[in-house]
Design a protein around this motif. Structure first.
Motif, PDB file in Angstrom:
ATOM      1  N   ALA A 100       0.831  -1.207   0.000  1.00 12.70           N
ATOM      2  CA  ALA A 100       0.000   0.000   0.000  1.00 12.70           C
ATOM      3  C   ALA A 100       0.861   1.250   0.000  1.00 12.70           C
ATOM      4  O   ALA A 100       0.551   2.247  -0.664  1.00 12.70           O
ATOM      5  CB  ALA A 100      -0.940   0.001   1.203  1.00 12.70           C
ATOM      6  N   ALA A 101       1.967   1.213   0.753  1.00 11.64           N
ATOM      7  CA  ALA A 101       2.873   2.361   0.795  1.00 11.64           C
ATOM      8  C   ALA A 101       3.540   2.578  -0.560  1.00 11.64           C
ATOM      9  O   ALA A 101       3.622   3.713  -1.055  1.00 11.64           O
ATOM     10  CB  ALA A 101       3.922   2.157   1.887  1.00 11.64           C
ATOM     11  N   SER A 102       4.008   1.492  -1.202  1.00 12.31           N
ATOM     12  CA  SER A 102       4.652   1.602  -2.514  1.00 12.31           C
ATOM     13  C   SER A 102       3.664   2.090  -3.563  1.00 12.31           C
ATOM     14  O   SER A 102       3.992   2.950  -4.400  1.00 12.31           O
ATOM     15  CB  SER A 102       5.230   0.249  -2.949  1.00 12.31           C
ATOM     16  OG  SER A 102       6.315  -0.125  -2.127  1.00 12.31           O
ATOM     17  N   TYR A 103       2.465   1.539  -3.537  1.00  8.04           N
ATOM     18  CA  TYR A 103       1.435   1.983  -4.476  1.00  8.04           C
ATOM     19  C   TYR A 103       1.126   3.460  -4.259  1.00  8.04           C
ATOM     20  O   TYR A 103       1.019   4.233  -5.223  1.00  8.04           O
ATOM     21  CB  TYR A 103       0.165   1.152  -4.296  1.00  8.04           C
ATOM     22  CG  TYR A 103      -0.944   1.541  -5.251  1.00  8.04           C
ATOM     23  CD1 TYR A 103      -1.097   0.889  -6.468  1.00  8.04           C
ATOM     24  CD2 TYR A 103      -1.834   2.568  -4.943  1.00  8.04           C
ATOM     25  CE1 TYR A 103      -2.104   1.253  -7.360  1.00  8.04           C
ATOM     26  CE2 TYR A 103      -2.839   2.939  -5.821  1.00  8.04           C
ATOM     27  CZ  TYR A 103      -2.972   2.273  -7.028  1.00  8.04           C
ATOM     28  OH  TYR A 103      -3.970   2.652  -7.890  1.00  8.04           O
ATOM     29  N   GLY A 104       0.982   3.859  -2.999  1.00  9.95           N
ATOM     30  CA  GLY A 104       0.662   5.246  -2.698  1.00  9.95           C
ATOM     31  C   GLY A 104       1.736   6.213  -3.163  1.00  9.95           C
ATOM     32  O   GLY A 104       1.431   7.281  -3.702  1.00  9.95           O
ATOM     33  N   ILE A 105       2.998   5.848  -2.963  1.00 10.92           N
ATOM     34  CA  ILE A 105       4.093   6.718  -3.405  1.00 10.92           C
ATOM     35  C   ILE A 105       4.098   6.835  -4.928  1.00 10.92           C
ATOM     36  O   ILE A 105       4.205   7.937  -5.488  1.00 10.92           O
ATOM     37  CB  ILE A 105       5.445   6.174  -2.907  1.00 10.92           C
ATOM     38  CG1 ILE A 105       5.556   6.338  -1.384  1.00 10.92           C
ATOM     39  CG2 ILE A 105       6.609   6.896  -3.597  1.00 10.92           C
ATOM     40  CD1 ILE A 105       6.770   5.659  -0.778  1.00 10.92           C
ATOM     41  N   THR A 106       3.966   5.694  -5.607  1.00  9.80           N
ATOM     42  CA  THR A 106       3.990   5.703  -7.066  1.00  9.80           C
ATOM     43  C   THR A 106       2.813   6.494  -7.636  1.00  9.80           C
ATOM     44  O   THR A 106       2.965   7.266  -8.593  1.00  9.80           O
ATOM     45  CB  THR A 106       3.961   4.269  -7.618  1.00  9.80           C
ATOM     46  OG1 THR A 106       5.019   3.506  -7.013  1.00  9.80           O
ATOM     47  CG2 THR A 106       4.138   4.251  -9.129  1.00  9.80           C
ATOM     48  N   MET A 107       1.638   6.335  -7.033  1.00 11.13           N
ATOM     49  CA  MET A 107       0.473   7.082  -7.501  1.00 11.13           C
ATOM     50  C   MET A 107       0.613   8.571  -7.205  1.00 11.13           C
ATOM     51  O   MET A 107       0.110   9.414  -7.964  1.00 11.13           O
ATOM     52  CB  MET A 107      -0.796   6.533  -6.850  1.00 11.13           C
ATOM     53  CG  MET A 107      -1.264   5.217  -7.445  1.00 11.13           C
ATOM     54  SD  MET A 107      -1.492   5.250  -9.245  1.00 11.13           S
ATOM     55  CE  MET A 107      -2.735   6.527  -9.406  1.00 11.13           C
TER      56      MET A 107
END
Length: 465
Positions: free
Chosen positions: A288-295
């Motif tokens: 979720a953290a990686s997705y959030g940063i990328t988004m």
């Protein structure tokens, strides 16, 4: 041509130019309008980026909670923005007809609508907990993200008041006030965000809640300032901006009709991306953290596309307003191709230096590694995602309503969500599968919308009654 004394921008009447001169003129006007809008739109996302960086370095779990809380809020806010997009488009049509009173009536008809809409969406944002529960989020995420969602909901009315004024100014081809306000807001946001998250300079240490409170406070400050600017602008009499809001519901009918289509389109797209964020939460907190940063990075760069798309919509709308079909088509195609080219160039640093970029947002090695892998897909996602936004904005400028909405919703609801789920969970690609779903959907969207614009721009335009 010089700027008239009434402050309206030049280039609202047909000009007998050779093809290469017409292209040059459109490119010049596109970037002149787009640059302040880009800065203003980027400013909106920079506040989220600052939140992500500060909270991500404060605590990775807190970052996941904040990202999840933002998912339904952003979806509702973008839906509201879409519902109000008719302000910018109908204002540009009025300017194309050289009718400033009609332009002013667009804003007077839609401002009360924006206020009511803002409070209604705030109520929905307050009820985000059930979304977290239904999507199967872990108990810790449900508890903490619900608290953050309540704080963010308080700023929803302010966001729609601000955008109703900003869209009006952009329709007038006057995006500078919104840009200057956004720059000032980001300075305040940086100071207040850091202070409330870490508890420095005598402020309480609130962690992720500090970032949420900062966003809400800033939104209300911006709303009040932008509203005051519109009502106090030097040529307010020319537009009749203080003539009251009588019969606003009747006068806003056509604008609301256009907004229903745009709101459904943007709302469903944002809801689809929010669903992907919830999928990432089911994978793991680190995912979720990686997705959030990328988004966050994607959203930041997307503001360049959004600025160019807004300028494209205005340019197309002005040509449509004066019933110049050839110029309208040229404005749309230049906007689409320019947007895709700019977005591809912006993706290259992320492709070549992914780990360095990821390290700006987190110190966690697992999060950095996951984010780095996702950034390698940006040279595909950036131009296609940006291009579909330019294409749909060009179509909105022509007054096309539901056909682009259906194409848009099909791409992101019927293609992206199933593809992302299949690749992430069935094919076991994890969070990378979610982004491959975005790649597929964006390719479908830009292709379909470009074909639709070719059809619409080839038709004869209706005459005024």
């Amino acid at each position: 041509m010089t700027t008239p004394h009434n402050g309206m921008m030049p280039d609202i009447s047909p000009q007998p130019l050779y093809p290469h001169n017409r292209v040059k003129r459109h490119l010049s006007e596109l970037f002149r309008l787009a640059l302040p809008v880009v800065i203003a739109r980027i400013g909106m996302l920079i506040m989220s980026v600052v939140d992500t960086i500060i909270v991500g370095n404060y605590d990775s779990s807190s970052l996941a909670y904040l990202n999840i809380a933002h998912a339904p809020f952003i979806s509702l806010m973008i839906t509201g923005f879409g519902l109000l997009i008719g302000i910018m488009i109908m204002t540009s049509h009025a300017i194309g007809r050289n009718n400033p009173k009609a332009a002013g009536q667009v804003w007077r008809a839609c401002f009360p609508y924006g206020v009511i809409l803002g409070f209604g969406l705030a109520v929905l944002a307050w009820q985000s907990k059930w979304i977290f529960i239904l999507s199967g989020q872990p108990g810790a995420i449900i508890e903490h993200s619900t608290e953050l969602a309540h704080i963010l909901a308080l700023g929803m009315p302010a966001a729609l008041i601000y955008i109703s004024c900003s869209f009006f100014m952009e329709g007038l081809q006057r995006p500078l006030p919104g840009m200057m306000l956004m720059v000032a807001a980001n300075v305040v946001n940086l100071i207040l965000d850091y202070g409330l998250v870490y508890g420095v300079w005598g402020m309480p240490e609130l962690g992720a809640a500090g970032a949420a409170w900062t966003s809400t406070i800033i939104r209300w400050l911006m709303a009040g300032t932008m509203l005051a600017y519109v009502l106090l602008m030097r040529d307010h009499v020319l537009f009749g901006l203080r003539d009251g809001f009588a019969n606003w519901w009747h006068h806003s009918r056509d604008i609301r009709s256009m907004g229903y289509a745009a709101g459904a389109s943007q709302g469903m797209e944002t809801a689809a991306f929010s669903t992907m964020q919830l999928f990432a939460g089911r994978i793991s907190i680190m995912a979720a953290a990686s997705y959030g940063i990328t988004m966050t990075i994607l959203s930041l760069m997307f503001m360049f596309a959004l600025g160019l798309a807004s300028a494209t919509s205005v340019r197309v709308g002005i040509a449509y307003g004066r019933r110049d079909r050839a110029d309208m088509a040229l404005a749309g195609w230049i906007g689409l191709l320019t947007t895709m080219g700019v977005m591809f160039c912006l993706s290259l640093p992320l492709y070549f230096f992914p780990a360095w970029v990821a390290a700006l947002f987190s110190e966690d090695a697992v999060v950095i590694a996951g984010t780095s892998g996702l950034l390698l897909l940006m040279p595909i996602i950036f131009p296609t995602d940006g291009g579909q936004n330019a294409a749909i904005s060009a179509l909105r400028g022509t007054g096309d309503k539901w056909a682009p909405t259906v194409l848009h919703m099909f791409s992101y609801i019927c293609v992206m969500i199933p593809a992302g789920y299949y690749l992430a969970f069935v094919r076991d690609l994890g969070v990378a599968g979610l982004f491959w779903g975005i790649v597929i959907a964006s390719l479908v969207a830009v292709s379909g919308l470009a074909m639709r614009f070719r059809i619409v721009s080839g038709r004869e335009l209706p005459s005024y009654p």
